[in-house]
Design an enzyme around this catalytic site. Structure first.
Site, short mmCIF file in Angstrom:
data_model
loop_
_atom_site.label_atom_id
_atom_site.label_comp_id
_atom_site.label_asym_id
_atom_site.label_seq_id
_atom_site.Cartn_x
_atom_site.Cartn_y
_atom_site.Cartn_z
N CYS A 1 -23.84 -30.40 -12.13
CA CYS A 1 -24.81 -29.57 -12.13
C CYS A 1 -24.50 -28.17 -11.74
O CYS A 1 -23.95 -28.06 -10.59
CB CYS A 1 -25.64 -30.32 -10.89
SG CYS A 1 -27.06 -29.30 -10.78
N CYS B 1 -26.80 -26.58 -9.26
CA CYS B 1 -26.60 -26.98 -7.93
C CYS B 1 -25.19 -26.26 -7.30
O CYS B 1 -25.15 -25.94 -6.22
CB CYS B 1 -26.35 -28.46 -7.66
SG CYS B 1 -27.43 -29.45 -8.46
N ASP B 2 -24.15 -26.10 -8.24
CA ASP B 2 -22.89 -26.01 -7.65
C ASP B 2 -22.37 -24.58 -7.95
O ASP B 2 -21.32 -24.12 -7.77
CB ASP B 2 -21.96 -27.29 -7.86
CG ASP B 2 -22.27 -28.34 -7.35
OD1 ASP B 2 -23.00 -28.36 -6.16
OD2 ASP B 2 -22.11 -29.37 -7.91
#
Ligand code: NDP
Length: 312
Positions: free
Chosen positions: A136, A139-140
């Site tokens: 992701c 997200c990261d």
């Protein structure tokens, strides 16, 4: 004592929330269990530009918040973060159990459990997950600002992840196992004309390198069989999804990948009173808008089923 409900909805992506909106408005008193990742895959998506009604696009999490509010507004009972971990579809009343130890008896069941990201299956990938390996970018990606990273895959997800990362990173390597992308034309164009994205055709990762964090990758060109290594600090795997349907394998018909099989032009499964919607049963379109559409269909099918039995 078991909780008795007319309609239970399992899952909280566009399919689940749309089913809840329709079911609640039809006086079916739906009870929705969101699972561990409320909002589903759209929670890890950035801009959604193709959902009608949002002319300027919308962020995935924001859209799911809107869906949730709309489902709640009509009285859907939501159980956030709760999983259904066992089902028994042998009787007329369907039995389900949550990971909180609750037993539920439901006259109708709407499955909208979605799909999850697939992994390459390498030992090094597992060992280095969250230590440089991710599925992701949204997200990261932030943790890799200014660093050299890679994305694996050639579909829309990979194209989206690579484009997103190119705003944060100086170089994004895209490893594509064939000599063409599977992504839609518009996404292909975006990737091909982005000079921060370097596409490696016919290239697969043999091993992700690093002990406690990612330091590079060992690659193989599957045309020439040549090996090479590349230094980088992040690997984003974007190679597709598998449906979250393992829970139903003893009861429902599914194809070899696990997609639930529904009767033509309906959301009916092989078990009466059990309906399937969204990515759990759709291996063709897999869009937020089609998931919402089949969520609506499932609620209408369940409504007719309950009405025919005199239960609503
Ligand atoms: P897809 O199944 O479309 O693509 C998967 C990609 O990963 C393919 O290029 C595939 O290669 C490659 N791949 C699969 N397994 C491996 C492996 N083991 N090693 C290396 N590469 C591998 O999945 P997506 O998640 O990209 O998309 C799913 C659906 O969601 C699609 O319908 C897509 O259009 C949609 N989507 C739409 C978006 C949007 O509209 N904004 C955003 C994201 C997804 P190969 O081509 O050789 O099979």
């Amino acid at each position: 004592m078991a909780k008795e409900v007319k309609c239970i909805i399992i899952g909280s992506g566009p399919a689940g929330y749309t089913a809840a909106i329709y079911a609640a408005r039809a006086n079916m008193d739906p009870v929705l269990y969101t699972g561990k990742e409320p909002g589903g895959q759209l929670m890890i998506t950035t801009d959604v530009e193709n959902y009608p009604g949002y002319p300027d696009g919308i962020m995935g999490p924001e859209m799911m918040e809107d869906f949730k509010k709309q489902a709640a507004r009509f009285g859907t009972e939501m159980h956030v973060g709760v999983m259904i971990e066992k089902v028994d579809f042998s009787g007329e009343v369907h039995k389900l159990w949550t990971d909180a130890g609750e037993e539920i008896h439901a006259n109708s069941v709407i499955i909208s459990t979605g799909a999850s990201a697939k992994w390459l299956g390498l030992e090094s990938e597992k060992r280095l997950t969250n230590k440089g390996v991710s599925a992701c970018a949204v997200c990261d990606g932030f943790f890799f600002r200014g660093q050299e990273v890679a994305v694996v895959g050639g579909g829309d997800t990979a194209a989206e992840e690579a484009s997103y990362l190119s705003k944060l990173c100086p170089v994004v390597h895209l490893f594509v196992r064939r000599d063409e992308l599977r992504a839609s034309k518009i996404m292909q164009e975006r990737v091909l004309k982005n000079d921060k994205i370097k596409i490696h055709w016919n290239t697969q990762i043999e091993e992700i390198l690093g002990e406690d964090e990612v330091t590079g990758v060992r690659l193989i060109n599957n045309k020439t069989n040549e090996n090479s290594t590349l230094d980088l600090t992040g690997v984003f795997v974007a190679i597709g999804h598998k449906p979250n349907t393992g829970l139903f394998k003893d009861w429902l018909d599914m194809d070899e990948t696990g997609y639930l099989i529904t009767k033509p032009d309906s959301t009916k499964t092989n078990v009466e009173g059990v309906f399937a919607s969204g990515d759990a049963q759709d291996n063709v379109y897999r869009q937020a808008v089609t998931a919402a559409g089949t969520g609506c269909m499932a609620a209408l099918d369940a409504e007719r089923y309950l009405a025919a039995k005199g239960l609503i």
